[in-house]
Design a protein around this motif. Structure first.
Motif, short mmCIF file in Angstrom:
data_model
loop_
_atom_site.label_atom_id
_atom_site.label_comp_id
_atom_site.label_asym_id
_atom_site.label_seq_id
_atom_site.Cartn_x
_atom_site.Cartn_y
_atom_site.Cartn_z
N ASN A 351 0.89 -1.18 0.07
CA ASN A 351 -0.07 -0.07 -0.05
C ASN A 351 0.94 1.11 -0.12
OD1 ASN A 351 -1.89 1.96 0.36
ND2 ASN A 351 -2.59 1.38 2.32
N ILE A 352 0.96 1.85 -1.09
CA ILE A 352 2.07 3.16 -1.10
C ILE A 352 1.48 4.18 -0.40
CG2 ILE A 352 3.17 2.29 -3.33
CD1 ILE A 352 1.60 4.12 -4.98
N SER A 359 -7.26 3.54 -0.56
CA SER A 359 -6.33 2.72 -0.57
C SER A 359 -6.16 1.63 0.28
CB SER A 359 -4.91 3.37 -0.82
OG SER A 359 -4.75 4.26 -1.95
N ALA A 360 -6.23 2.06 1.68
CA ALA A 360 -6.20 1.04 2.55
C ALA A 360 -7.26 0.27 2.57
CB ALA A 360 -6.09 1.98 4.03
N VAL A 403 0.70 -3.45 -5.99
CA VAL A 403 1.06 -2.25 -5.78
C VAL A 403 -0.35 -1.76 -5.73
CG1 VAL A 403 1.98 0.04 -6.14
CG2 VAL A 403 3.26 -2.22 -6.72
N ILE A 404 -1.05 -0.95 -4.54
CA ILE A 404 -2.27 -0.43 -4.33
C ILE A 404 -2.09 0.99 -4.02
CG2 ILE A 404 -4.52 -0.27 -2.88
CD1 ILE A 404 -4.03 -3.24 -4.03
N GLY A 405 -2.53 1.99 -4.66
CA GLY A 405 -2.50 3.41 -4.53
C GLY A 405 -3.60 4.11 -4.94
N VAL A 409 -6.89 2.87 -7.40
CA VAL A 409 -8.08 3.01 -6.66
C VAL A 409 -8.94 3.57 -7.76
CG1 VAL A 409 -9.59 3.48 -4.81
CG2 VAL A 409 -7.28 2.57 -4.35
N GLU A 410 -8.55 4.91 -8.20
CA GLU A 410 -9.39 5.66 -9.24
C GLU A 410 -9.60 4.91 -10.43
OE1 GLU A 410 -8.57 10.08 -10.97
OE2 GLU A 410 -7.99 9.79 -8.67
N ARG A 411 -8.57 4.47 -11.11
CA ARG A 411 -8.22 3.66 -12.48
C ARG A 411 -9.25 2.29 -12.21
NH1 ARG A 411 -2.86 4.04 -12.94
NH2 ARG A 411 -2.71 2.11 -11.93
N GLY A 412 -9.21 1.71 -10.96
CA GLY A 412 -9.92 0.35 -11.00
C GLY A 412 -8.78 -0.67 -11.30
N THR A 413 -7.46 -0.41 -11.54
CA THR A 413 -6.57 -1.26 -11.88
C THR A 413 -5.37 -1.23 -11.00
OG1 THR A 413 -5.55 -0.39 -13.63
CG2 THR A 413 -7.46 -1.81 -14.15
N PHE A 414 -4.58 -2.37 -10.82
CA PHE A 414 -3.44 -2.21 -10.01
C PHE A 414 -2.50 -3.01 -10.37
CE2 PHE A 414 -7.55 -2.60 -7.61
CZ PHE A 414 -7.65 -1.40 -6.97
N GLU A 415 -1.29 -2.52 -10.26
CA GLU A 415 -0.17 -3.30 -10.84
C GLU A 415 0.20 -4.42 -10.07
OE1 GLU A 415 3.43 -0.65 -12.15
OE2 GLU A 415 4.49 -1.98 -10.74
N LEU A 416 0.60 -5.60 -10.94
CA LEU A 416 1.10 -6.77 -10.52
C LEU A 416 2.46 -7.13 -11.07
CD1 LEU A 416 0.66 -9.64 -8.88
CD2 LEU A 416 -0.02 -10.38 -11.21
N LYS A 417 3.43 -7.21 -10.28
CA LYS A 417 4.83 -7.30 -10.66
C LYS A 417 5.24 -8.75 -10.33
CE LYS A 417 9.55 -5.81 -9.62
NZ LYS A 417 10.47 -4.75 -9.06
#
Lengths: 438, 438
Positions: A351-352, A359-360, A403-405, A409-417
């Motif tokens: 959670n950045i 985000s939390a 990665v959640i930030g 949250v606004e976009r509705g997508t989260f980065e998976l690395k």
């Protein structure tokens, strides 16, 4: 696990204690701490890796038909006097006197103990063949402990002991372990080469060391290109003895030897098919016939009514050393890159912006949902800079990072690395869940 | 597991080594063998029980929020000199010199090691509260080891250590463990009483021992009848601190003390509400404030910017000793009666006529089907007399016994016996499967 409730003592800088990458990374990533020279405490993250490795070792021992037991760390000197090794073992044996002035020692290996136990447990040919194993802390008082857990003094070893009626059966027990070891290392993402080895103080006439190639390794190995990492072979079933024997015969026909066991004329013949490398010993197997059963009086009734001393072998895997060996084989400039099978957690959630409510909320929900689904997750919910969190997550090397930030949250997508490849994808919440629980 | 492939060294007769029932039964049922005075090897069946007990202990530690790590068995004397305990500990400490003549010891407990590790792992109030635990072999050089694993020298202990910013928080950590311990013992079928205890060499001003009542116990206990085995109470959730605090306040209001901590005037007041019994200590918890953090220089930054020495506690469960304690609490003339939660296998299958093809076919099928369903089964497929097999199965005390023989095969029903109650039922094959997998 929430990082805000965990104990993960990361180091920002290299430690002067460590000379090789794995040792450095084990300290920096908070896996271990030195308590005395060559003696380590396993911090929570490190213990999870150690347990994963021990779990794989146990599964493959069980699959091969070995039976787990547990021997004590402290052994009486008498048993080693019986076998004749007490005087012979040298200063690596940690010798102890108890309050009654009796001679004890911290076991460096357990041939004597298991042989003495089997004297009262095995009576007839019906009680053989058996292979027993145990996962226990051992001690060797190395004169110069170094390379962290790779050459420590107190170390965790799986040691197995086989008991057979005759030589042919003993050879099968040996071959089963040969195959079990190859499968064990492969499951941890390691390419291990079984090389002909000197049996040393254990004794016997047949022995293989399992070597993982690494520039920092302490052993020199010489092997046929059939043992290259890209040479493919299929492992036989763990208890199909005829398939196992054929497999071992084929594989051992390809030259592979330690420094002490080189055959120069054979190497000359093979010429440019020979490879030379440095490696780390991660296992050692021995067939030593009746060395201990004869000297210590272990005998069973044979089918013909006579008494026979069982043929024995012993089989060691350095479990704590493997943590270092895996890191040597799998790291980059940013830190450790754990193979999934031994990773302390499978997924790291970052959670950045810990103080951003939206985000939390998403990160908390994802953490709970994955954890409830049985996925091992380390959730960085600390109030810290995003950059520090990314660096920490790369350093500890979990296979997957989410990665959640606020932007996500606004976009509705989260980065998976993916830690191993560095590949990044943007996934919706549901896609993330499906990726790990699907 | 097929008994024909297992290592289960049963003894037909009592051993002169043992004076109490649990020790006798552990030897006769092939759970342990003595390697040196007070030092035991865990044979395959015994190790399964030890692992089950350790598993329950770990689950309840995790549930209470404690974090697992692992400390080494060997500790440097320096740390004990820092705390001032090196001279004070006495001859029960196994003192060792390594090849460089450095003073080491086999840890009897680990307050010093964990405090030294936390010096570099905890920096600020954000790193507290934390409770860490570890399951590791310990050594106390008892002058007269006896009662088998109940008063051995090398023993397996779960030891936890709590770190808190202030006294109120330390009290909550203590109370969480108090509740976790009661739940741990209850899950093993034990009725444990927390009694006010002398903290002894660990130090501190608050301490409870957990005592299981047993005629052979070494401790005298004095307690209010509210602690009788039939006194009912509900344990609060493992992390609901306000419910926990209320629970502990209520329970500790009922008198319970060891011999050293008796309050004669209070006992006189309570008169016939007081019970007196002998018991076995199976756990001990301590709150000792800043004894180790102060002496060893563990300090963290407080909220106000100053430095504060954390309040500490430690919490021990004797895991290997529990195997003996459970047997003391649960056996009969025929042998051990394992509570299901710690039984080495859940079901024993007895084929009373191993050379009868139809019986063997049914028994084999039942064994495979239950094993495939994840049920732990020990299958007595040996070529032996039925009577010997019944006696062996009663001795090792698996909760359920299934008897397969020619008559049952003909009838189509098989006897299922409950070891604890002795109750027998005749069930069809499908009913048997449903009973264990349903």
């Amino acid at each position: 696990m929430r990082l805000s409730k965990y104990v993960l003592p990361l180091l920002r800088e290299d430690s002067s204690e460590a000379q090789i990458a794995s040792h450095q990374l084990m300290l920096r990533a908070g896996l271990v701490r030195q308590v005395a020279a060559g003696i380590y405490a396993w911090m929570p993250l490190g213990l999870r890796v150690l347990d994963k490795i021990a779990g794989i070792v146990r599964e493959e021992q069980d699959r091969a038909g070995a039976i787990e037991m547990l021997m004590p760390t402290i052994q009486p000197a008498e048993l080693w006097r019986e076998s004749g090794r007490y005087g012979a073992y040298g200063p690596e044996m940690l010798r102890i006197k108890d309050r009654h002035d009796r001679d004890l020692l911290f076991g460096p290996t357990a041939e004597e103990v298991v042989t003495s136990l089997m004297r009262s447990s095995m009576n007839s040919y019906r009680d053989l063949p058996r292979t027993l194993y145990n996962v226990q802390w051992k001690f060797r008082d190395e004169i110069r402990p170094r390379f962290g857990v790779m050459r420590g003094r107190e170390f965790l070893m799986k040691d197995a002991y086989s008991f057979d009626l005759d030589n042919a059966s003993a050879r099968q027990s040996y071959n089963r372990m040969y195959v079990a070891y190859l499968r064990t290392y492969a499951r941890m993402g390691l390419h291990a080469i079984p090389v002909k080895a000197d049996p040393g103080p254990i004794g016997g006439d047949m022995s293989h060391e399992f070597i993982v190639l690494a520039g920092n390794g302490e052993s020199d190995v010489f092997y046929h290109r059939e043992w290259d990492a890209n040479a493919k072979y299929e492992l036989p079933d763990a208890t199909d003895d005829s398939a196992i024997d054929a497999f071992v015969a084929e594989r051992t026909s390809h030259y592979a030897a330690t420094d002490e066991m080189r055959d120069e004329s054979r190497e000359a013949e093979l010429a440019d098919q020979i490879r030379t490398a440095r490696g780390i010993e991660v296992g050692h197997i021995f067939n030593f016939g009746t060395k201990y059963s004869e000297s210590m009086g272990l005998k069973v009734q044979a089918r013909d009514g006579g008494l026979v001393a069982p043929q024995m072998g012993s089989y060691g895997v350095g479990i704590s050393r493997l943590v270092g060996a895996i890191i040597e084989a799998s790291h980059d400039d940013a830190g450790i890159v754990w193979p999934e099978a031994v990773a302390p957690f499978r997924v790291g959630i970052i959670n950045i912006r810990a103080n951003d409510e939206a985000s939390a909320a998403v990160a908390d929900k994802l953490y709970r949902q994955l954890t409830d689904a049985g996925i091992e997750v380390l959730y960085d919910d600390r109030d810290d800079r995003g950059g520090a969190k990314f660096a920490a997550m790369d350093l500890i090397g979990l296979p997957w990072q989410v990665v959640i930030g606020p932007k996500g949250v606004e976009r509705g997508t989260f980065e998976l690395k993916c830690r191993a490849t560095g590949k990044r994808e943007d996934l919706s919440y549901d896609e993330l869940i499906a990726r790990f629980t699907g």
